[in-house]
Design a protein around this motif. Structure first.
Motif, PDB file in Angstrom:
ATOM      1  N   ALA A 195       0.817  -1.213   0.000  1.00  0.00           N
ATOM      2  CA  ALA A 195       0.000   0.000   0.000  1.00  0.00           C
ATOM      3  C   ALA A 195       0.851   1.263   0.000  1.00  0.00           C
ATOM      4  N   ALA A 196       2.056   1.178   0.557  1.00  0.00           N
ATOM      5  CA  ALA A 196       2.927   2.352   0.671  1.00  0.00           C
ATOM      6  C   ALA A 196       3.874   2.521  -0.511  1.00  0.00           C
ATOM      7  N   LEU A 197       3.972   1.497  -1.375  1.00  0.00           N
ATOM      8  CA  LEU A 197       5.017   1.478  -2.398  1.00  0.00           C
ATOM      9  C   LEU A 197       4.452   1.780  -3.775  1.00  0.00           C
ATOM     10  N   ASP A 198       4.820   2.929  -4.330  1.00  0.00           N
ATOM     11  CA  ASP A 198       4.480   3.251  -5.713  1.00  0.00           C
ATOM     12  C   ASP A 198       5.764   3.346  -6.528  1.00  0.00           C
ATOM     13  N   THR A 199       5.627   3.584  -7.823  1.00  0.00           N
ATOM     14  CA  THR A 199       6.812   3.608  -8.676  1.00  0.00           C
ATOM     15  C   THR A 199       7.775   4.731  -8.308  1.00  0.00           C
ATOM     16  N   PRO A 200       7.300   5.967  -8.031  1.00  0.00           N
ATOM     17  CA  PRO A 200       8.249   6.986  -7.574  1.00  0.00           C
ATOM     18  C   PRO A 200       8.998   6.558  -6.303  1.00  0.00           C
ATOM     19  N   GLY A 201       8.305   5.883  -5.401  1.00  0.00           N
ATOM     20  CA  GLY A 201       8.969   5.404  -4.191  1.00  0.00           C
ATOM     21  C   GLY A 201      10.006   4.347  -4.493  1.00  0.00           C
ATOM     22  N   LEU A 202       9.704   3.478  -5.456  1.00  0.00           N
ATOM     23  CA  LEU A 202      10.664   2.438  -5.839  1.00  0.00           C
ATOM     24  C   LEU A 202      11.869   3.053  -6.531  1.00  0.00           C
ATOM     25  N   ILE A 203      11.643   4.064  -7.358  1.00  0.00           N
ATOM     26  CA  ILE A 203      12.755   4.795  -7.975  1.00  0.00           C
ATOM     27  C   ILE A 203      13.642   5.403  -6.896  1.00  0.00           C
ATOM     28  N   ALA A 204      13.010   6.003  -5.889  1.00  0.00           N
ATOM     29  CA  ALA A 204      13.778   6.632  -4.811  1.00  0.00           C
ATOM     30  C   ALA A 204      14.597   5.605  -4.038  1.00  0.00           C
ATOM     31  N   LEU A 205      14.024   4.432  -3.804  1.00  0.00           N
ATOM     32  CA  LEU A 205      14.772   3.374  -3.127  1.00  0.00           C
ATOM     33  C   LEU A 205      15.972   2.937  -3.961  1.00  0.00           C
ATOM     34  N   ASN A 206      15.765   2.762  -5.266  1.00  0.00           N
ATOM     35  CA  ASN A 206      16.870   2.355  -6.131  1.00  0.00           C
ATOM     36  C   ASN A 206      17.924   3.446  -6.253  1.00  0.00           C
ATOM     37  N   LYS A 207      17.497   4.696  -6.237  1.00  0.00           N
ATOM     38  CA  LYS A 207      18.465   5.789  -6.245  1.00  0.00           C
ATOM     39  C   LYS A 207      19.312   5.752  -4.975  1.00  0.00           C
ATOM     40  N   ALA A 208      18.674   5.523  -3.839  1.00  0.00           N
ATOM     41  CA  ALA A 208      19.407   5.489  -2.572  1.00  0.00           C
ATOM     42  C   ALA A 208      20.508   4.432  -2.595  1.00  0.00           C
ATOM     43  N   VAL A 209      20.203   3.278  -3.203  1.00  0.00           N
ATOM     44  CA  VAL A 209      21.165   2.164  -3.201  1.00  0.00           C
ATOM     45  C   VAL A 209      22.114   2.239  -4.397  1.00  0.00           C
ATOM     46  N   ASP A 210      21.560   2.408  -5.600  1.00  0.00           N
ATOM     47  CA  ASP A 210      22.377   2.297  -6.815  1.00  0.00           C
ATOM     48  C   ASP A 210      23.140   3.570  -7.152  1.00  0.00           C
ATOM     49  N   VAL A 211      22.605   4.712  -6.758  1.00  0.00           N
ATOM     50  CA  VAL A 211      23.247   5.985  -7.076  1.00  0.00           C
ATOM     51  C   VAL A 211      23.944   6.578  -5.860  1.00  0.00           C
ATOM     52  N   ASP A 212      23.214   6.637  -4.729  1.00  0.00           N
ATOM     53  CA  ASP A 212      23.766   7.250  -3.518  1.00  0.00           C
ATOM     54  C   ASP A 212      24.579   6.284  -2.673  1.00  0.00           C
ATOM     55  N   ARG A 213      24.554   5.002  -3.037  1.00  0.00           N
ATOM     56  CA  ARG A 213      25.396   3.964  -2.435  1.00  0.00           C
ATOM     57  C   ARG A 213      25.083   3.675  -0.972  1.00  0.00           C
ATOM     58  N   GLN A 214      23.834   3.797  -0.594  1.00  0.00           N
ATOM     59  CA  GLN A 214      23.413   3.263   0.697  1.00  0.00           C
ATOM     60  C   GLN A 214      23.325   1.745   0.582  1.00  0.00           C
ATOM     61  N   THR A 215      23.299   1.062   1.715  1.00  0.00           N
ATOM     62  CA  THR A 215      23.022  -0.368   1.683  1.00  0.00           C
ATOM     63  C   THR A 215      21.526  -0.580   1.527  1.00  0.00           C
ATOM     64  N   SER A 216      21.151  -1.740   1.030  1.00  0.00           N
ATOM     65  CA  SER A 216      19.732  -2.068   0.927  1.00  0.00           C
ATOM     66  C   SER A 216      19.075  -2.066   2.301  1.00  0.00           C
ATOM     67  N   ALA A 217      19.802  -2.527   3.305  1.00  0.00           N
ATOM     68  CA  ALA A 217      19.256  -2.559   4.664  1.00  0.00           C
ATOM     69  C   ALA A 217      18.956  -1.154   5.173  1.00  0.00           C
ATOM     70  N   GLN A 218      19.853  -0.201   4.895  1.00  0.00           N
ATOM     71  CA  GLN A 218      19.628   1.168   5.362  1.00  0.00           C
ATOM     72  C   GLN A 218      18.473   1.819   4.607  1.00  0.00           C
ATOM     73  N   ALA A 219      18.431   1.623   3.291  1.00  0.00           N
ATOM     74  CA  ALA A 219      17.335   2.194   2.499  1.00  0.00           C
ATOM     75  C   ALA A 219      15.994   1.629   2.952  1.00  0.00           C
ATOM     76  N   ALA A 220      15.975   0.337   3.266  1.00  0.00           N
ATOM     77  CA  ALA A 220      14.745  -0.299   3.740  1.00  0.00           C
ATOM     78  C   ALA A 220      14.305   0.291   5.075  1.00  0.00           C
ATOM     79  N   LYS A 221      15.236   0.450   6.000  1.00  0.00           N
ATOM     80  CA  LYS A 221      14.910   1.016   7.318  1.00  0.00           C
ATOM     81  C   LYS A 221      14.334   2.418   7.171  1.00  0.00           C
ATOM     82  N   ASP A 222      14.963   3.221   6.317  1.00  0.00           N
ATOM     83  CA  ASP A 222      14.485   4.587   6.111  1.00  0.00           C
ATOM     84  C   ASP A 222      13.068   4.589   5.547  1.00  0.00           C
ATOM     85  N   PHE A 223      12.797   3.681   4.611  1.00  0.00           N
ATOM     86  CA  PHE A 223      11.467   3.603   4.009  1.00  0.00           C
ATOM     87  C   PHE A 223      10.419   3.231   5.046  1.00  0.00           C
TER      88      PHE A 223
END
Length: 338
Positions: free
Chosen positions: A93-121
């Protein structure tokens, strides 16, 4: 950045391509069934426009199959448990495409870990469970496929379930051939999946290479087909998220602004003489150039052979070498527009 393999149209001939992509998120195409209305022979040539920021044009006639994120769950593991699926549904319910883009940006571009991006979300969307004892310490194994988006989604599921008192573990499980068997036999409890790609995969496994996939651009019909197929292999599903990871067509925001286009239909009505960029198979696959021409009536002056939604295609867009390019809809380099 994750590695993706582009799937073809969902025909028997394309089964090998589907299986080759089975460790990846959904990128399956669909066979166009209708021609574009009218003629746009008089539209002006729209030259490529360079720019750093990219944006996806809406696939308003649903050339591509609906590949929404959906939690796939071992049915026996959740039998008698009334909490797990509703908890996973809060993520959807909370996850839309802009949100998924933002998650991928956090990990793939900004180089956060998946665990950190998940916690923030989870924190940002207040997804922590209100009932912290529902899980009673029950062990849950969540599989993550071999690309960063899947790992991030798996960690989001894990954080939400942990907040409800479960004891989740996230495990890297590689390709779909491997992890789907583990999910079906109960070695895994949950895997983040994609509606059309999983529908196509299970359908081919159960009904053979010649069986037409029931996946389509209609999300409800695709989920209904997936639910029926899932019953045959011991799987159930949560609700699909609005978030999609599928084939998409991007332009620079500068191009979109200059020509006033937000959808592929608008592009066809306003622009001709386009330069299309993508993988070599794009010129022959129904989801790509032939489909864009037939379904939307798009006019291409030329095709530039590049990669599958990767750095070559994105760089060619940014440098103004192509007008429009094949990308993936949740790429972290895209503008997160709604």
């Amino acid at each position: 950045m994750r590695t993706r393999t582009l799937a073809a149209g969902l025909s028997a001939v394309a089964l090998a391509s589907v299986l080759a992509a089975c460790g990846q998120a959904g990128s399956s195409g669909t066979h166009p069934t209708s021609s574009a209305n009218g003629s746009n022979a008089s539209v002006a040539t729209c030259e490529p426009v360079a720019g750093d920021q990219l944006v996806v044009l809406e696939d308003d006639k649903k050339l591509q199959n609906a590949d929404n994120v959906i939690p796939a769950i071992n049915a026996k593991a959740v039998a008698g448990d009334d909490a797990i699926i509703p908890l996973l549904d809060t993520v959807s319910a909370a996850l839309d495409t802009p949100g998924l883009i933002a998650l991928n940006k956090a990990v793939d571009v900004d180089r956060q870990t998946s665990a950190q991006a998940a916690k923030d979300f989870v924190d940002q969307h207040d997804l922590a469970a209100k009932d912290t004892s529902a899980g009673k310490g029950t062990k849950i194994t969540i599989g993550a496929a071999n690309f960063s988006e899947s790992a991030t989604l798996a960690n989001i599921y894990a954080d939400v379930l942990k907040s409800a008192g479960y004891a989740p573990t996230v495990r890297d499980v590689g390709s779909r051939e491997t992890y789907l068997k583990a999910l079906e036999n109960g070695q895994l409890t949950i895997v983040p999946e994609y509606t059309s790609t999983l529908t196509t995969f299970i359908n081919a496994a159960k009904n053979g290479a010649d069986a037409k996939s029931p996946a389509s651009g209609d999300l409800d019909k695709t989920v209904a087909a997936l639910t029926d197929l899932g019953k045959q292999v011991g799987l159930v599903f949560g609700k699909p998220a609005a978030a999609q990871d599928q084939n998409a067509y991007a332009v620079t925001t500068a191009f979109a602004d200059k020509n006033g286009v937000k959808t592929l239909s608008e592009l066809a009505s306003k622009c001709g003489g386009l330069v299309l960029g993508g993988p070599p198979e794009c010129t022959t696959r129904d989801y790509c150039q032939p489909g864009l021409e037939k379904v939307y009536g798009l006019q291409f002056a030329s095709f530039k052979q590049l990669d599958t939604g990767g750095p070559l295609t994105k760089a060619a867009l940014q440098k103004g070498q192509i007008s429009i390019g094949l990308v993936f809809s949740s790429d972290g380099q895209l503008a997160a527009t709604s």
